[in-house]
Design an enzyme around this catalytic site. Sequence first.
Site, mmCIF file in Angstrom:
data_model
loop_
_atom_site.group_PDB
_atom_site.id
_atom_site.type_symbol
_atom_site.label_atom_id
_atom_site.label_comp_id
_atom_site.label_asym_id
_atom_site.label_seq_id
_atom_site.Cartn_x
_atom_site.Cartn_y
_atom_site.Cartn_z
ATOM 1 N N CYS A 2 0.820 -1.205 0.000
ATOM 2 C CA CYS A 2 0.000 0.000 0.000
ATOM 3 C C CYS A 2 0.863 1.267 0.000
ATOM 4 C CB CYS A 2 -0.935 0.086 1.193
ATOM 5 S SG CYS A 2 -1.891 -1.393 1.464
ATOM 6 N N ARG A 27 3.034 0.415 -5.262
ATOM 7 C CA ARG A 27 2.969 -0.230 -3.947
ATOM 8 C C ARG A 27 1.706 -1.058 -3.783
ATOM 9 N NH1 ARG A 27 6.724 2.264 -0.690
ATOM 10 N NH2 ARG A 27 5.772 1.323 1.126
ATOM 11 N N TRP A 73 -2.847 -2.735 -1.599
ATOM 12 C CA TRP A 73 -2.553 -4.127 -1.967
ATOM 13 C C TRP A 73 -3.104 -4.946 -0.811
ATOM 14 C CZ3 TRP A 73 0.208 -8.358 -0.099
ATOM 15 C CH2 TRP A 73 0.482 -9.359 -1.027
ATOM 16 N N ASN A 99 -0.516 1.837 5.870
ATOM 17 C CA ASN A 99 0.323 0.891 5.136
ATOM 18 C C ASN A 99 0.991 -0.006 6.169
ATOM 19 O OD1 ASN A 99 2.204 -0.436 3.503
ATOM 20 N ND2 ASN A 99 3.670 1.232 3.684
ATOM 21 N N GLY A 100 0.715 -1.292 6.110
ATOM 22 C CA GLY A 100 1.332 -2.223 7.056
ATOM 23 C C GLY A 100 0.346 -3.324 7.431
ATOM 24 N N GLU A 468 16.474 -15.496 -13.423
ATOM 25 C CA GLU A 468 15.846 -14.185 -13.561
ATOM 26 C C GLU A 468 14.911 -14.180 -14.787
ATOM 27 O OE1 GLU A 468 15.174 -11.797 -11.877
ATOM 28 O OE2 GLU A 468 14.903 -10.074 -13.168
ATOM 29 N N LYS A 472 10.856 -13.223 -14.810
ATOM 30 C CA LYS A 472 10.282 -12.172 -15.657
ATOM 31 C C LYS A 472 9.117 -12.719 -16.490
ATOM 32 C CE LYS A 472 12.295 -8.658 -14.375
ATOM 33 N NZ LYS A 472 12.268 -9.275 -13.086
ATOM 34 N N GLU A 475 6.024 -13.269 -14.202
ATOM 35 C CA GLU A 475 5.305 -12.137 -13.621
ATOM 36 C C GLU A 475 4.733 -11.182 -14.660
ATOM 37 O OE1 GLU A 475 7.641 -9.438 -11.212
ATOM 38 O OE2 GLU A 475 9.415 -9.741 -12.436
ATOM 39 N N HIS A 491 17.693 -35.551 -14.888
ATOM 40 C CA HIS A 491 17.470 -36.198 -13.586
ATOM 41 C C HIS A 491 15.995 -36.142 -13.178
ATOM 42 C CE1 HIS A 491 21.716 -36.844 -12.994
ATOM 43 N NE2 HIS A 491 21.932 -35.599 -13.394
HETATM 44 C C1 F6R Z 1 10.681 -9.009 -9.804
HETATM 45 C C2 F6R Z 1 10.621 -8.134 -8.664
HETATM 46 C C3 F6R Z 1 10.624 -8.727 -7.312
HETATM 47 C C4 F6R Z 1 11.613 -7.970 -6.433
HETATM 48 C C5 F6R Z 1 11.549 -8.480 -4.993
HETATM 49 C C6 F6R Z 1 12.602 -7.816 -4.112
HETATM 50 O O1 F6R Z 1 10.713 -8.296 -10.998
HETATM 51 O O2 F6R Z 1 10.571 -6.936 -8.813
HETATM 52 O O3 F6R Z 1 10.916 -10.075 -7.344
HETATM 53 O O4 F6R Z 1 12.890 -8.139 -6.959
HETATM 54 O O5 F6R Z 1 10.288 -8.213 -4.467
HETATM 55 O O6 F6R Z 1 12.421 -6.443 -4.075
HETATM 56 P P1 F6R Z 1 13.568 -5.478 -3.570
HETATM 57 O O7 F6R Z 1 14.699 -5.585 -4.498
HETATM 58 O O8 F6R Z 1 12.932 -4.129 -3.587
HETATM 59 O O9 F6R Z 1 13.927 -5.922 -2.186
#
Ligand code: F6R
Length: 591
Positions: A2, A27, A73, A99-100, A468, A472, A475, A491
């Site tokens: 949030c 957020r 969120w 937020n929290g 990675e 990508k 998501e 395996h």
């Molecule tokens: C993927 C992505 C997330 C962040 C993860 C860590 O594209 O953005 O997987 O990498 O939430 O976030 P940070 O780097 O802000 O701690």
Amino acid sequence: MCGIVGGIGNIDFHNYLIEGLKKLDYRGYDSAGLAFMKGGKVELHRAMGKVSDLEAITPKFTGASVGIAHTRWATHGEPSEINAHPQKSNEGIFYIVHNGVIENFRELKSALRQEGYIFYSKTDTEVIANLLESHYKKEKDVLRAIEETQAELQGSYACAIIFALDPEHLYFMKNASPLLIGLDGEANYLASDAVPMIPYCNKFIDVEDGEYGRLTASDFEVYRDGKPQEPHYTERNAALLTHDLGDYPHYMLKEIEETPACIRRLVENYFDGTSFLFDQGMINALKKADYVLFLACGTSSYASEVGVRYMRELGKNSDAVIASEWAYDPFIKARNPVYILLSQSGETADLIHCLKIINERGGTSIAITNSKGSTIERKSTYACLLYAGLEVAVASTKSYADQVVFLALLKAAVEGDTDVIKDIRSAIAAQKTVIKQKEDIHEIAKKVKGISDAFFVGRGFDFLACKEGTLKLKEIAYVHSEAYPGGELKHGPIALIQPGTCVFCSISEERLSSQMRNNLEELKARGANIILFSRKALQKKGDAFSYPDIPEYLSPLLSVLCFQYLSYYVALEKDLPIDKPRNLAKSVTVE
Ligand code: F6R
């Protein structure tokens, strides 16, 4: 997660709150709301969906004296208008954005029910609003009510609070969620980060955990346990916080293509042309360390795995552990460890949990973050910024590259080897070449846009890049995929290979190239559709795309760039919401 935003004084609230939320919707973006006070009355507007949905139902207003807003969120209670913030207390005297996560909200809720409070939403935030009201009725003083409320809350919160009987103040309180105050002559502001406030203020105050207080249009008060506190002034670089999309259709594309410039800026900040500019204490700590443990989440954790390779090349014992795992199993493998924490946002709750453990143990930590003033930056022993500029798209792209380059610089600084600068310059040039050839990757994406499953395979650095790549693709393009080391499929997972199964692969390490190609033959023999990204010198007929030659230890900068484009273009072809994929938020401030 949030985002919250608020202000008091001579402000065009309609514009500030709505535009502020748009800048914070990384957020969370499943519902949004705002409240403002005008002529002694509070008006509340909330909507399910994005900030644009809130904008559509909020009549243009002027003349407000105080206002708060929220983009959500969902944690407690599904996304809906009733669960959106602001939440208000039963008698409508407190309006609050939060937020929290309040961990003991069930206990507090049942105690408030005993007092006769009724709950209309499923949120923990409505509990805070009613708790404030309950204490206010006893104390007849808002600051005392906040102090009493804080004493009962367990968990994280950054809250902005309108007290409907007092149009002259905007109240706030904070624990373990970010909150920043922005000062301007004619008005005062607050928000989860500086970006919404940058157009209005250049002086900021970091609110610390446990603090609370209130703003007037021209003044502020910060307290802890009833005692006034000295403010913690801080600065923000407006140039690094621009939110402008320019001519790009999506932030993700813009941010991918900013990567070469970000790397150049990073190098300028840590190398003056002859020497490295790192804190010598930090370099000495690393030299002395008998173990280097990387802690991070998501994309940052995959950059960490590249860092592990670098540290091992320095002869150090090193591992990378996902922060949410280590937080509940915080092993120590050595007498003199150094902990490296990577985080784009600097506010990832799992990582903050780890840092708390490290600090309680008196450990040495190095934070590498893109977010000045963030919790992780402020609470670690040494902190280094990535200077990547604001990353708006939920998917992390340019920050990954900056993290990898930073770790290469760090390794080089420990070794005292400045050749790294030449290598990084060649990587920047190579990235620009790939950027020019992006339409070739777009063509590949068009061919595979219909897939629902895929594998990413690679060896060595390429396996790290594949991890990675698969994140990508999941998501952004909503394609289920798994990353495997090239030698591992046989395996077990090879059972899933059928005619047409899509397998993405990267080959950049020469010593592993022929083994990897053999593995691909095994997959091809079972009908897999191999899409291979290879380094030019290792390219063979039939490879789908080849990227320029650069030193192998920097190869994730190119292979991941290709995978970023791949995911972007598959998502584009599928017409998906690239910058704001479903169920996600950029700054993950809940565990
Ligand atoms: C993927 C992505 C997330 C962040 C993860 C860590 O594209 O953005 O997987 O990498 O939430 O976030 P940070 O780097 O802000 O701690």
